[in-house]
Write a protein that holds these residues in place. Structure first.
Motif: not given
Length: 197
Positions: A141-146, A173-189
């Motif tokens: 989870a990342v603040r959109p400004e980061n 303040a309470w801050r919005d966050h963009r959420v990014f995800a990966r799953t174990q089966d996604m290629p890690r190259i």
């Protein structure tokens, strides 16, 4: 590798970046890196909102808590070192086993080491280990400004899943966050991953 809870703390290294558990002997170095980066980290680190209080945590208490988290399988916290010097932090936290088998990755790096590939290497090491330990899904989870942190998620192929409004209390303040995800089966190259599929 044991699956689930009671995964032993480990030391992981790649490209001059090492992840390892926090030690009692790190106290002076830990306080120094935190003090040196207080203002650098202030816009990005979550804090308790007004009206919420917790008992102060001593350094020894922090080390004990992290050892317990490893034993319980609820978190995998590391310090990040370069040439033996503590330069940051990465943790797989909020681990949920059961049907989800997921967790969240949080991280920071000393301002003097920013932009040198330390953070994506550290996050990839932690993610590889978490997936090997049996986790299926990891989020960042990342603040959109980061912009620098957004770039880490992008370099590692985490998929943008959208905005969480008022997600964490940060810098007054309470801050919005963009959420990014990966799953174990996604290629890690790519250059940061230790285990190509």
């Amino acid at each position: 590798m044991r699956i689930g809870a009671d995964v032993a703390p480990v030391e992981l290294s790649r490209g001059g970046v090492t992840l390892r558990p926090l030690r009692r002997s790190d106290e002076r170095a830990w306080h120094a890196v935190r003090a040196r980066n207080r203002e650098w980290l202030r816009p990005w680190e979550a804090i308790l909102p007004p009206g919420r209080r917790e008992a102060p945590l001593t350094y020894a208490g922090l080390v004990r808590r992290e050892r317990k988290q490893w034993r319980e399988g609820s978190a995998q916290p590391y310090v990040v070192t370069v040439a033996g010097e503590i330069v940051g932090r990465v943790a797989v936290a909020g681990i949920r086993w059961g049907a989800e088998c997921g967790g969240s990755i949080g991280y920071w790096v000393d301002q003097a080491h920013a932009g040198r590939g330390v953070t994506p290497t550290a996050v990839a090491l932690a993610a590889d280990h978490a997936f090997a330990a049996g986790l299926h899904r990891l989020e960042i989870a990342v603040r959109p400004e980061n912009f620098a942190s957004l770039r880490v998620a992008e370099k590692l192929g985490f998929v943008d899943e959208g905005l969480r409004r008022s997600y964490l209390y940060i810098d007054g303040a309470w801050r919005d966050h963009r959420v990014f995800a990966r799953t174990q089966d996604m290629p890690r190259i790519g250059r940061y991953w230790t285990q190509g599929d």
